[in-house]
Design a protein around this motif. Structure first.
Motif, mmCIF file in Angstrom:
data_model
loop_
_atom_site.group_PDB
_atom_site.id
_atom_site.type_symbol
_atom_site.label_atom_id
_atom_site.label_comp_id
_atom_site.label_asym_id
_atom_site.label_seq_id
_atom_site.Cartn_x
_atom_site.Cartn_y
_atom_site.Cartn_z
ATOM 1 N N VAL A 157 0.890 -1.038 -0.030
ATOM 2 C CA VAL A 157 -0.016 -0.057 -0.070
ATOM 3 C C VAL A 157 0.877 1.253 -0.170
ATOM 4 N N LYS A 158 0.507 1.964 -0.874
ATOM 5 C CA LYS A 158 1.521 3.298 -1.060
ATOM 6 C C LYS A 158 0.693 4.628 -1.001
ATOM 7 N N ALA A 159 1.393 5.812 -0.661
ATOM 8 C CA ALA A 159 0.841 6.810 -0.603
ATOM 9 C C ALA A 159 1.031 7.701 -1.831
ATOM 10 N N GLY A 164 10.403 9.498 0.973
ATOM 11 C CA GLY A 164 11.373 9.119 2.264
ATOM 12 C C GLY A 164 10.771 7.760 2.764
ATOM 13 N N GLY A 165 10.283 6.806 2.149
ATOM 14 C CA GLY A 165 9.830 5.689 2.497
ATOM 15 C C GLY A 165 8.509 5.591 3.341
ATOM 16 N N ARG A 166 7.850 6.987 3.592
ATOM 17 C CA ARG A 166 6.933 6.842 4.383
ATOM 18 C C ARG A 166 5.378 6.632 3.704
ATOM 19 N N LEU A 199 -2.412 0.830 -4.666
ATOM 20 C CA LEU A 199 -1.628 -0.274 -4.493
ATOM 21 C C LEU A 199 -0.867 -0.841 -5.543
ATOM 22 N N GLU A 200 0.236 -1.544 -5.005
ATOM 23 C CA GLU A 200 1.061 -2.164 -5.892
ATOM 24 C C GLU A 200 1.427 -3.679 -5.685
ATOM 25 N N LYS A 201 1.687 -4.618 -6.549
ATOM 26 C CA LYS A 201 1.952 -5.688 -6.104
ATOM 27 C C LYS A 201 3.459 -5.599 -5.626
ATOM 28 N N PHE A 202 3.763 -6.414 -4.442
ATOM 29 C CA PHE A 202 5.008 -6.274 -4.043
ATOM 30 C C PHE A 202 5.953 -7.132 -4.853
ATOM 31 N N VAL A 203 6.871 -6.525 -5.130
ATOM 32 C CA VAL A 203 7.781 -7.235 -6.018
ATOM 33 C C VAL A 203 8.834 -7.940 -5.174
ATOM 34 N N VAL A 204 8.969 -9.144 -5.175
ATOM 35 C CA VAL A 204 9.596 -10.008 -4.086
ATOM 36 C C VAL A 204 11.154 -9.940 -4.401
ATOM 37 N N ARG A 207 15.653 -5.432 -6.881
ATOM 38 C CA ARG A 207 16.730 -4.486 -7.022
ATOM 39 C C ARG A 207 16.064 -3.016 -7.246
ATOM 40 N N HIS A 208 16.711 -2.187 -6.788
ATOM 41 C CA HIS A 208 16.114 -0.863 -7.188
ATOM 42 C C HIS A 208 17.345 -0.170 -7.963
ATOM 43 N N VAL A 209 16.928 0.307 -9.229
ATOM 44 C CA VAL A 209 17.833 0.912 -10.106
ATOM 45 C C VAL A 209 17.128 2.110 -10.710
ATOM 46 N N ILE A 231 20.941 -1.072 -1.925
ATOM 47 C CA ILE A 231 21.320 -1.379 -0.390
ATOM 48 C C ILE A 231 20.527 -0.214 0.243
ATOM 49 N N GLN A 232 19.501 -0.654 0.887
ATOM 50 C CA GLN A 232 18.416 0.126 1.690
ATOM 51 C C GLN A 232 18.241 -0.583 3.064
ATOM 52 N N ARG A 233 18.035 0.447 3.759
ATOM 53 C CA ARG A 233 17.340 -0.086 5.304
ATOM 54 C C ARG A 233 15.898 0.765 5.385
ATOM 55 N N ILE A 287 8.618 2.696 -10.787
ATOM 56 C CA ILE A 287 7.944 3.186 -9.616
ATOM 57 C C ILE A 287 7.539 4.542 -9.359
ATOM 58 N N GLU A 288 8.421 5.454 -9.602
ATOM 59 C CA GLU A 288 8.239 7.148 -9.431
ATOM 60 C C GLU A 288 9.328 7.796 -9.840
ATOM 61 N N VAL A 289 9.082 9.049 -10.179
ATOM 62 C CA VAL A 289 10.067 9.972 -10.705
ATOM 63 C C VAL A 289 10.371 10.963 -9.631
HETATM 64 P P1 ADP Z 1 9.626 6.730 -1.806
HETATM 65 O O1 ADP Z 1 9.250 7.870 -2.606
HETATM 66 O O2 ADP Z 1 8.966 6.948 -0.248
HETATM 67 O O3 ADP Z 1 11.163 6.701 -1.459
HETATM 68 P P2 ADP Z 1 9.513 4.649 -3.435
HETATM 69 O O4 ADP Z 1 8.296 4.394 -4.253
HETATM 70 O O5 ADP Z 1 10.726 5.260 -4.265
HETATM 71 O O6 ADP Z 1 9.160 5.494 -1.944
HETATM 72 O O7 ADP Z 1 9.947 3.125 -2.677
HETATM 73 C C1 ADP Z 1 10.785 3.249 -2.163
HETATM 74 C C2 ADP Z 1 11.489 1.852 -1.916
HETATM 75 O O8 ADP Z 1 10.485 0.877 -1.362
HETATM 76 C C3 ADP Z 1 11.995 0.954 -3.161
HETATM 77 O O9 ADP Z 1 13.275 1.295 -3.367
HETATM 78 C C4 ADP Z 1 11.802 -0.419 -2.810
HETATM 79 O O10 ADP Z 1 12.892 -0.855 -2.030
HETATM 80 C C5 ADP Z 1 10.479 -0.336 -1.904
HETATM 81 N N1 ADP Z 1 9.357 -0.650 -2.910
HETATM 82 C C6 ADP Z 1 8.444 0.467 -3.183
HETATM 83 N N2 ADP Z 1 7.548 -0.191 -4.064
HETATM 84 C C7 ADP Z 1 7.746 -1.497 -4.030
HETATM 85 C C8 ADP Z 1 7.267 -2.682 -4.580
HETATM 86 N N3 ADP Z 1 6.097 -2.786 -5.552
HETATM 87 N N4 ADP Z 1 7.498 -3.927 -4.351
HETATM 88 C C9 ADP Z 1 8.821 -4.094 -3.479
HETATM 89 N N5 ADP Z 1 9.497 -2.926 -2.968
HETATM 90 C C10 ADP Z 1 8.779 -1.849 -3.466
#
Ligand code: ADP
Length: 446
Positions: A157-159, A164-166, A199-204, A207-209, A231-233, A287-289
């Motif tokens: 679930v995403k806003a 910033g991951g919130r 809502l997005e499918k959670f990609v299992v 990698r973030h590129v 490499i994220q926390r 995912i986003e710009v």
């Molecule tokens: P923010 O704008 O808060 O940084 P993002 O949409 O860029 O949020 O996502 C941040 C991180 O969250 C991604 O790099 C990834 O690790 C994780 N993430 C986001 N969407 C997904 C998804 N659909 N499936 C798996 N991981 C996700």
């Protein structure tokens, strides 16, 4: 070109912009809060103006105070850096109304791409794959459950206004989705004053590129290849690199072209980053710009040799990019470690305080972007990042060795930092092999 600009930010990015201005012969005016009054970098600007108390709401986020400072300082433009007002379309509009150039995109394209639901739609129109999910915003838990059952669990679930991951929560079944939806919405409402969710499918194990773009006002847009920020926390980046060790040439080319298509579709100018997730089969999904300069921009600068802040200034002043895609090449490998004032041994708890010993590393291929120094105070009011350590070497193996050597040299006392965590990650054989995903730290770093 501008002759005088204001920097509406603080810390290392303020200093980074001051440096670019100095080299371009542009006068820079820094603003500061009372907590930053003694910051040494302020002396490197041509002028500096106090804009209020420590709290960001009353200083770095306070639009009337920043605009007043810009008017008093008589600047032609404002650089917002990253964070604070950098992605605030309202601020960009006010700058325009006051006859001040906002060094970034138009308020219109910022608003469009800053809304993640609208940006997904834009990507789809540009024929770029997006993560399977809701067609638009999801109004409540019941609708979320319906969509989740269609696309399959796990989901995230995403806003719409997130950053910033919130405002983000993963759910594995109908029951957890109910609570995830409510929690993510409450967090988004508190953080962004906007409870619009999707809502997005959670990609299992993705990698973030991401792809760095720069576009001018005449419609020329180029990419500067990719950065791997896997490499994220807790969805916050800690180590970034370019090129991505995961991509083959064909995927790299496709990814970069896709990113450019999204940007061109939005009639965008200035710097942007188009973010993607890649699954284990190298399928990539938009995912986003991000409509600003990013923290991790130096790795791109190192491998391409282009100064992205200078380019941002140039295109904001209405100048053409002056080169084409084929003129941009990349050499070697660059890594960046974020040195945060946090204690990895105490669950990354913030560690503000006075630095009594500060000895930065040096040597071949090492770049340190920081605003701190011996006797500097790390304020509890702002982001905990106090330095970026960047290396650039001919190969990834050499870059890792140089980075480990530089991290060992770096002395910051007595506050705790992420240096030991970065050393552990770089020493892990899965990282060395490039076999990591965004859950690596949580799974392998205790
Ligand atoms: P923010 O704008 O808060 O940084 P993002 O949409 O860029 O949020 O996502 C941040 C991180 O969250 C991604 O790099 C990834 O690790 C994780 N993430 C986001 N969407 C997904 C998804 N659909 N499936 C798996 N991981 C996700």
């Amino acid at each position: 070109m501008f002759s005088r600009i204001l920097i509406a930010n603080r810390g290392e990015i303020a200093l980074r912009i001051i440096r670019a201005c100095r080299e371009l012969g542009i006068e820079s005016v820094a603003v500061y809060s009372e907590a930053d009054r003694d910051a040494e970098y302020l002396k490197l600007a041509d002028d500096s103006i106090c804009i209020g108390p420590a709290s960001a709401a009353q200083s770095y986020l306070n639009i009337p105070r920043i605009i007043s400072a810009a008017e008093i300082a008589d600047v032609e433009a404002i650089h917002p850096g990253y964070g604070f007002l950098a992605e605030n379309a309202h601020f960009a509009e006010i700058c325009q109304e006051c006859g001040i150039v906002f060094i970034g995109p138009s308020a219109e394209s910022m608003r469009l791409l800053g809304d993640k639901v609208a940006a997904r739609e834009m990507a789809r129109k540009a024929r770029v794959p997006v993560v399977p999910g809701s067609a638009g915003q999801v109004k409540d838990e019941a609708e979320a459950v319906k969509i989740a059952n269609k696309i399959g669990y796990p989901v995230i679930v995403k806003a719409s206004a997130g950053g910033g991951g919130r405002g983000m929560r993963v759910a594995h079944n109908d029951i957890s989705l109910h609570s995830a939806f409510a929690a993510a919405r409450a967090e988004a409402e508190a953080a962004f004053n906007n409870g619009e969710m999707y809502l997005e499918k959670f990609v299992v194990q993705p990698r973030h590129v991401e792809v760095q773009i720069m576009a001018d006002k005449a419609g020329n847009a180029v990419h500067f290849y990719e950065r791997d920020c896997t490499i994220q926390r807790r969805h916050q980046k800690l180590i970034e690199e370019s090129p991505s060790p995961f991509l083959d040439e064909r995927t790299r080319e496709e990814l970069c072209r896709s990113a450019l298509r999204v940007i061109k579709h939005a009639n965008y100018f200035s710097a942007a980053t188009v973010e993607f997730l890649l699954d284990a089969d190298k399928n990539y999904y938009f995912i986003e710009v991000n409509t600003r300069i990013q923290v991790e921009h130096p790795v791109t600068e190192m491998v391409t040799g282009h100064d992205l802040i200078k380019l941002q200034l140039k295109v904001a002043a209405g100048q053409p990019l002056g080169f084409r895609q084929k003129d941009i090449t990349h050499t070697g490998c660059s890594l960046e470690c974020r040195i945060n004032a946090e204690d990895p041994a105490r669950n990354y708890a913030p560690c503000p305080g006075t630095i009594t010993k500060f000895i930065p590393p040096g040597g071949m291929g090492v770049r340190v972007d920081t605003h701190v120094y011996q006797d500097a105070k790390v304020s509890p009011y702002y982001d905990s990042m106090i330095s970026k350590l960047i290396v650039h070497r001919p190969t990834r193996e050499e870059a890792i060795e140089t980075m480990k050597r530089a991290l060992h040299e770096f002395r910051i006392e007595p506050i705790k930092t992420t240096i030991p965590a970065c050393i552990d990650i770089l020493s892990h054989n899965l990282y060395v092999k490039g076999k990591v995903d965004t859950g690596f730290i949580e799974r392998h770093m205790g």
